[in-house]
Write a protein that holds these residues in place. Structure first.
Motif, PDB file in Angstrom:
ATOM      1  N   LEU A 132      51.372  20.996  69.076  1.00  0.00           N
ATOM      2  CA  LEU A 132      50.520  22.237  69.757  1.00  0.00           C
ATOM      3  C   LEU A 132      49.228  22.079  69.141  1.00  0.00           C
ATOM      4  N   LEU A 133      48.299  22.252  70.174  1.00  0.00           N
ATOM      5  CA  LEU A 133      47.023  22.611  70.051  1.00  0.00           C
ATOM      6  C   LEU A 133      46.675  24.003  70.399  1.00  0.00           C
ATOM      7  N   SER A 134      45.988  24.813  69.360  1.00  0.00           N
ATOM      8  CA  SER A 134      45.850  26.110  69.482  1.00  0.00           C
ATOM      9  C   SER A 134      44.275  26.247  69.416  1.00  0.00           C
ATOM     10  N   SER A 135      43.649  27.114  70.227  1.00  0.00           N
ATOM     11  CA  SER A 135      42.149  27.529  70.312  1.00  0.00           C
ATOM     12  C   SER A 135      41.915  28.829  69.350  1.00  0.00           C
ATOM     13  N   TRP A 136      41.025  28.819  68.559  1.00  0.00           N
ATOM     14  CA  TRP A 136      40.412  30.026  67.914  1.00  0.00           C
ATOM     15  C   TRP A 136      39.347  30.855  68.755  1.00  0.00           C
ATOM     16  N   GLY A 137      38.861  30.197  69.799  1.00  0.00           N
ATOM     17  CA  GLY A 137      38.085  30.798  70.439  1.00  0.00           C
ATOM     18  C   GLY A 137      36.980  29.702  71.382  1.00  0.00           C
ATOM     19  N   PRO A 138      36.383  30.059  72.232  1.00  0.00           N
ATOM     20  CA  PRO A 138      35.565  29.242  72.956  1.00  0.00           C
ATOM     21  C   PRO A 138      34.314  28.900  72.373  1.00  0.00           C
ATOM     22  N   PRO A 139      33.444  27.876  72.635  1.00  0.00           N
ATOM     23  CA  PRO A 139      32.004  27.625  72.061  1.00  0.00           C
ATOM     24  C   PRO A 139      30.959  28.798  72.411  1.00  0.00           C
TER      25      PRO A 139
END
Length: 455
Positions: A132-139
């Motif tokens: 699972l690849l989770s993002s903490w937010g966009p750039p």
């Protein structure tokens, strides 16, 4: 003194002596044995599996001279099914620059390279493991405040930049050295923190906040034709209350493959009854499987065992991902990782490692939870059957302070073999050597026991 009186006293004394002696020689009363009844035909959720997260401090593991031993522990010995990685794709100068050669925000290049190496190490040991690849937010270029910290999605000409956000995810997947099985577009969408990468979303768009569901749909439209299309999951909410508003909008979307939740509203002051009741609200969203994708630090060792059991039984969770798979010290206390590492590469296996192993070692992806009931009120039971239907893994947690004996009854099946391991504080994952298919098992007070039944 009358001689008859002396004789009578002697006879009474002898009778009392032999009577007491007979009582002392009687065998002690055997402890009662309670039955764990398992119904293999009554199935619940199918398992995605157990695992942990490798995010911050992962580079301490990959730079360690002990990294092979650590990898063997957390991937092979633990019997892991799924790993959660953080998305570290933050190229300097994005979106003009999409290359990963220079990424300085939050040491993202260092962590990006460590993640790619850890993926290789995982797959070498457990080829079937999922990621699972989770993002903490966009750039920062896509943030309202020009920073990866706090803020929300940026607007352009009065409209939130959903299209650019979808393009960002295309770039993430194009530049990864591996294909994730699952992606989450935003970790804890209602949570913001000035200390690390966050991005605030509303469930549906408002004047000041972008809609999580709008972005979710946009990302799917951008990636749906990829050769290795990942499964989208969400919302990875920070607590149970937040989960419901997001899940309500995702529940009928076919392109949402699984619900994901974080139960950080629970802590040492939460009662087992409160936990069970709130987890049942997760189970109420039953249009797709659910996975607990992040939680640790809030409960002691034994209560964490109860909590995992409650997630399986009350939330019907198909997966459980422990937050700190490998993390910095401390090595003890509620905030210890499964494996604690130091900057120098030394590592310590903590009690929490053995706790998760009780679930992860003998319950694999593809197993199904089946109905299990306990005859004793202080013993909770969950049971899982393998795809071939010839093996049952049973998790027993004895909350009583004293020992309890149990045996097993499997509906319409015969038990042909049995193995068991047991843990209690300061005595972890010990093999029980005196168990047979027809004997009872002694559950020590305040213990967790994993029993594998051949049927």
């Amino acid at each position: 003194m009358n001689s008859n009186y002396l004789v009578k006293c002697l006879i009474v004394g002898m009778l009392l002596f032999f009577s007491c002696g007979a009582d002392n020689n009687e065998p002690p009363e055997e402890a009662p044995t309670y039955t764990i009844t398992i119904h293999p035909a009554q199935t619940h959720q199918q398992m995605i599996g157990f695992g942990g997260a490798l995010t911050w401090y992962s580079n301490w593991m990959t730079s360690s001279s002990n990294k092979t031993q650590i990898a063997d522990l957390i991937f092979t010995d633990l019997g892991i099914d799924i790993v959660r990685f953080k998305n570290w794709y933050y190229p300097d100068g994005y979106p003009t620059t999409t290359s990963t050669s220079v990424m300085t925000d939050d040491n993202s290049k260092l962590h990006w390279d460590a993640t790619n190496e850890l993926f290789t190490m995982l797959k070498e040991r457990v080829p079937s493991a999922r990621v699972l690849l989770s993002s903490w937010g966009p750039p920062s270029a896509l943030k309202s405040n020009g920073s990866t910290r706090q803020g929300t999605l940026k607007k352009d000409a009065g409209n939130f930049m959903y299209n650019e956000f979808g393009d960002y995810w295309v770039n993430v997947l194009d530049h990864l050295t591996f294909n994730p099985d699952y992606i989450s577009i935003q970790n804890e969408p209602t949570y913001i923190n000035a200390g690390w990468t966050t991005c605030e979303w509303a469930a549906t768009e408002t004047a000041s906040l972008p809609g999580y569901v709008n972005a979710f749909d946009n990302v799917f439209d951008k990636i749906k034709n990829r050769a290795n299309q990942p499964i989208m999951i969400g919302p990875e909410s920070q607590d149970i209350a937040t989960f419901s508003s997001f899940a309500t909008l995702l529940k009928d979307k076919a392109h949402c493959g699984s619900f994901a939740y974080h139960p950080y509203n629970f802590n040492s002051g939460s009662t087992d009854t409160q936990i069970a009741s709130q987890l049942q609200t997760i189970a109420g969203f039953n249009t797709k499987p659910n996975v607990m994708t992040e939680y640790s630090d809030n409960l002691d060792w034994f209560r964490t065992a109860n909590f995992i059991q409650s997630c399986l039984v009350n939330a019907n969770s198909s997966g459980y991902i422990y937050w700190k798979l490998v993390w910095a010290t401390p090595t003890t206390g509620t905030d210890a990782a499964l494996v604690s590492v130091t900057t120098g590469g030394q590592y310590t296996v903590t009690p929490y490692f053995h706790l998760l192993k009780h679930f992860s070692r003998d319950i694999d992806a593809g197993y199904a939870r089946v109905e299990a009931t306990s005859e004793h009120s202080t013993v909770s039971a969950s049971a899982f059957i393998n795809p071939a239907s010839d093996k049952l893994t049973v998790i027993l947690i004895n909350t009583n302070t004293g020992a309890i004996h149990v045996d097993f009854d499997v509906t319409d099946k015969t038990i042909s073999g049995i193995t068991a391991v047991q843990s209690k504080v300061d005595n972890y994952y010990k093999v029980l050597t005196d168990v047979t298919a027809t004997s009872s098992i002694k559950l020590q007070g305040q213990s967790i026991t994993t029993v594998v039944l051949d049927i």
